[in-house]
Design a protein around this motif. Structure first.
Motif, PDB file in Angstrom:
ATOM      1  N   TRP A 362      34.422  20.999  46.580  1.00  0.00           N
ATOM      2  CA  TRP A 362      34.659  20.423  45.262  1.00  0.00           C
ATOM      3  C   TRP A 362      36.086  19.876  45.247  1.00  0.00           C
ATOM      4  N   THR A 363      36.239  18.654  44.746  1.00  0.00           N
ATOM      5  CA  THR A 363      37.562  18.068  44.619  1.00  0.00           C
ATOM      6  C   THR A 363      38.263  18.644  43.389  1.00  0.00           C
ATOM      7  N   LYS A 364      39.547  18.331  43.245  1.00  0.00           N
ATOM      8  CA  LYS A 364      40.261  18.766  42.046  1.00  0.00           C
ATOM      9  C   LYS A 364      39.612  18.166  40.801  1.00  0.00           C
ATOM     10  N   ALA A 365      39.173  16.927  40.894  1.00  0.00           N
ATOM     11  CA  ALA A 365      38.513  16.294  39.753  1.00  0.00           C
ATOM     12  C   ALA A 365      37.208  17.016  39.412  1.00  0.00           C
ATOM     13  N   ASP A 366      36.467  17.449  40.435  1.00  0.00           N
ATOM     14  CA  ASP A 366      35.236  18.207  40.191  1.00  0.00           C
ATOM     15  C   ASP A 366      35.545  19.504  39.451  1.00  0.00           C
ATOM     16  N   LYS A 367      36.569  20.199  39.915  1.00  0.00           N
ATOM     17  CA  LYS A 367      36.923  21.489  39.327  1.00  0.00           C
ATOM     18  C   LYS A 367      37.419  21.315  37.890  1.00  0.00           C
ATOM     19  N   ASP A 368      38.235  20.289  37.669  1.00  0.00           N
ATOM     20  CA  ASP A 368      38.687  20.008  36.303  1.00  0.00           C
ATOM     21  C   ASP A 368      37.504  19.657  35.412  1.00  0.00           C
ATOM     22  N   GLY A 369      36.517  18.969  35.972  1.00  0.00           N
ATOM     23  CA  GLY A 369      35.322  18.633  35.207  1.00  0.00           C
ATOM     24  C   GLY A 369      34.552  19.864  34.779  1.00  0.00           C
ATOM     25  N   VAL A 370      34.329  20.777  35.710  1.00  0.00           N
ATOM     26  CA  VAL A 370      33.588  21.993  35.387  1.00  0.00           C
ATOM     27  C   VAL A 370      34.364  22.835  34.382  1.00  0.00           C
ATOM     28  N   LYS A 371      35.674  22.892  34.531  1.00  0.00           N
ATOM     29  CA  LYS A 371      36.490  23.690  33.610  1.00  0.00           C
ATOM     30  C   LYS A 371      36.504  23.119  32.195  1.00  0.00           C
ATOM     31  N   GLY A 372      36.369  21.814  32.065  1.00  0.00           N
ATOM     32  CA  GLY A 372      36.467  21.270  30.714  1.00  0.00           C
ATOM     33  C   GLY A 372      36.020  19.836  30.546  1.00  0.00           C
ATOM     34  N   GLY A 373      36.276  18.995  31.521  1.00  0.00           N
ATOM     35  CA  GLY A 373      35.978  17.576  31.379  1.00  0.00           C
ATOM     36  C   GLY A 373      34.508  17.283  31.152  1.00  0.00           C
ATOM     37  N   ASN A 374      33.628  18.023  31.821  1.00  0.00           N
ATOM     38  CA  ASN A 374      32.192  17.799  31.640  1.00  0.00           C
ATOM     39  C   ASN A 374      31.759  18.111  30.213  1.00  0.00           C
ATOM     40  N   ALA A 375      32.303  19.183  29.667  1.00  0.00           N
ATOM     41  CA  ALA A 375      31.953  19.545  28.282  1.00  0.00           C
ATOM     42  C   ALA A 375      32.482  18.514  27.300  1.00  0.00           C
ATOM     43  N   ILE A 376      33.696  18.024  27.529  1.00  0.00           N
ATOM     44  CA  ILE A 376      34.255  17.002  26.646  1.00  0.00           C
ATOM     45  C   ILE A 376      33.356  15.764  26.618  1.00  0.00           C
ATOM     46  N   SER A 377      32.822  15.404  27.783  1.00  0.00           N
ATOM     47  CA  SER A 377      31.919  14.257  27.851  1.00  0.00           C
ATOM     48  C   SER A 377      30.565  14.566  27.226  1.00  0.00           C
ATOM     49  N   LEU A 378      29.990  15.709  27.570  1.00  0.00           N
ATOM     50  CA  LEU A 378      28.652  16.057  27.087  1.00  0.00           C
ATOM     51  C   LEU A 378      28.608  16.135  25.571  1.00  0.00           C
ATOM     52  N   PHE A 379      29.623  16.748  24.983  1.00  0.00           N
ATOM     53  CA  PHE A 379      29.644  16.948  23.537  1.00  0.00           C
ATOM     54  C   PHE A 379      30.422  15.871  22.787  1.00  0.00           C
ATOM     55  N   ASN A 380      30.874  14.848  23.538  1.00  0.00           N
ATOM     56  CA  ASN A 380      31.561  13.727  22.929  1.00  0.00           C
ATOM     57  C   ASN A 380      32.725  14.197  22.049  1.00  0.00           C
ATOM     58  N   LEU A 381      33.552  15.057  22.613  1.00  0.00           N
ATOM     59  CA  LEU A 381      34.665  15.611  21.849  1.00  0.00           C
ATOM     60  C   LEU A 381      35.825  14.624  21.726  1.00  0.00           C
TER      61      LEU A 381
END
Length: 381
Positions: A362-381
């Protein structure tokens, strides 16, 4: 880019004061009881399971009070929480009671979130929520759809939490199709969470505390419920439906190829689905609550390969782990599993964040995504 470094907890629970008050008044399960400790002090215990070990779990302010949730977040570096009522939700109520309480609790949760603080330097709130629909036996479709519309109209409610029993016949019940349709059209996310586990006699007679029901029973309940959803064709009929599975999808990633093989060999279901069963796993979202980097890596591999199993696909090369990581989201299961000492960090935070940081490839971007970025996108925060 700064938002991608935020930590977002998608699996964190509470009992709103109105709900906790109801549990304190009850004499049947679920209930909150008061008992005396060995030192003579009074304490409240939450009892939600039959034959619950240790007379239930201690209930403190972290279950109810917003300030305690925010304090926990600050102490553990969590910027945003998507909070949800903990099980067993409204399952034990009559249709009338469930309908009224769902609407009231959704209003309470909207207030809980909207009147809370924002993330410094952003317009995002620190608290968002998963609402409730009164999904109990004999409830009317009209009542369920009213709650979906209420959640959709709320500024801080980003979806709903749901157990596995549906309106009495499981989540593969065709009676739920209008509900799946409304949820999908509203762009809401369903957080699918277990409560009932598997039959008590499975665990034998030895006292092993909560370990077997929670470590094995809960994930197997999620595995079975999601498999039934897949087999019923719900994900074919509603391909935009967003499902977030608790506890990293239980055993479903591990058993997905066995599931596909069993389907292919069974004349009753062999031609029922549009795609190989493994395709549908890539359409799910999974929390990253599995405590180990090897487990997270395996799950992301299973999600990443899903497009190979789309009917007509000529893609024979599995996707990279980065692809799978995009559908995984950090969670803590707070306030359950507290540390044994008040001075300790919660292992559910430390171990799950460490697991994310140590997934191979997993890249740093992948890890940042799992920690928070994916949720920000999914829930349109």
């Amino acid at each position: 880019m700064a938002s991608k470094r935020l930590v977002v907890d998608v699996h964190t629970h509470l009992y709103l004061p109105r709900y906790a008050s109801l549990l304190r008044k009850r004499t049947d399960l679920p209930k909150i009881i008061t008992r005396s400790r060995d030192d003579g002090q009074k304490e409240e215990r939450l009892v939600i399971l039959k034959d619950e070990p240790s007379g239930g779990r201690p209930v403190g302010p972290s279950y109810v009070e917003r300030d305690e949730k925010l304090r926990f977040m600050k102490n553990h570096g969590i910027d945003i929480s998507i909070v949800s009522t903990a099980n067993p939700w409204l399952d034990f109520l009559s249709t009338k009671e469930a309908h009224e309480l769902a609407l009231q609790l959704n209003d309470d949760l909207e207030e809980y979130c909207s009147s809370g603080p924002t993330v410094p330097g952003t317009s995002m709130r620190q608290l968002y929520g998963f609402g409730l629909i009164p999904i109990v036996p004999n409830i009317s479709t009209k009542s369920l759809l009213e709650a979906v519309r209420q959640i959709s109209a709320s500024s801080c409610l980003k979806g709903l939490i749901m157990g596995t029993r549906g309106v009495g016949n499981g989540l593969d019940d065709e009676a739920l199709d209008p509900v799946w349709s409304a949820i999908s059209e509203a762009g809401l996310t369903v957080f699918l969470h277990p409560h009932y586990g598997i039959p008590q006699e499975t665990w034998g007679g030895k006292n092993n505390g909560h370990v077997l029901p929670l470590a094995l029973g809960f994930p197997m309940e999620t595995t079975i419920a999601t498999t039934r959803l897949i087999l019923s064709g719900v994900l074919d009929r509603f391909p935009s439906l967003r499902l977030l599975l608790a506890h990293s999808g239980g055993a479903l990633p591990q058993l997905s190829s066995r599931l596909a093989s069993c389907i292919g060999h069974d004349p009753i279901v062999a031609s029922r689905l549009k795609h190989d069963a493994r395709f549908y796993l890539g359409k799910l979202y999974l929390d990253a609550v599995c405590y180990g980097p090897e487990e997270l890596g395996f799950v992301s591999d299973v999600l990443a390969r899903s497009n190979r199993y789309e009917t007509g696909s000529k893609n024979i090369v599995p996707g990279s782990r980065s692809v799978g990581s995009g559908r995984m989201l950090f969670g803590t299961d707070h306030p359950f599993f507290p540390p044994l000492s008040s001075s300790e960090k919660w292992k559910s935070v430390v171990e799950n964040l460490d697991a994310i940081d140590n997934v191979q490839d997993w890249t740093k971007a992948d890890k940042d995504g799992v920690k928070g970025g994916n949720a920000i996108s999914l829930f349109n925060l």
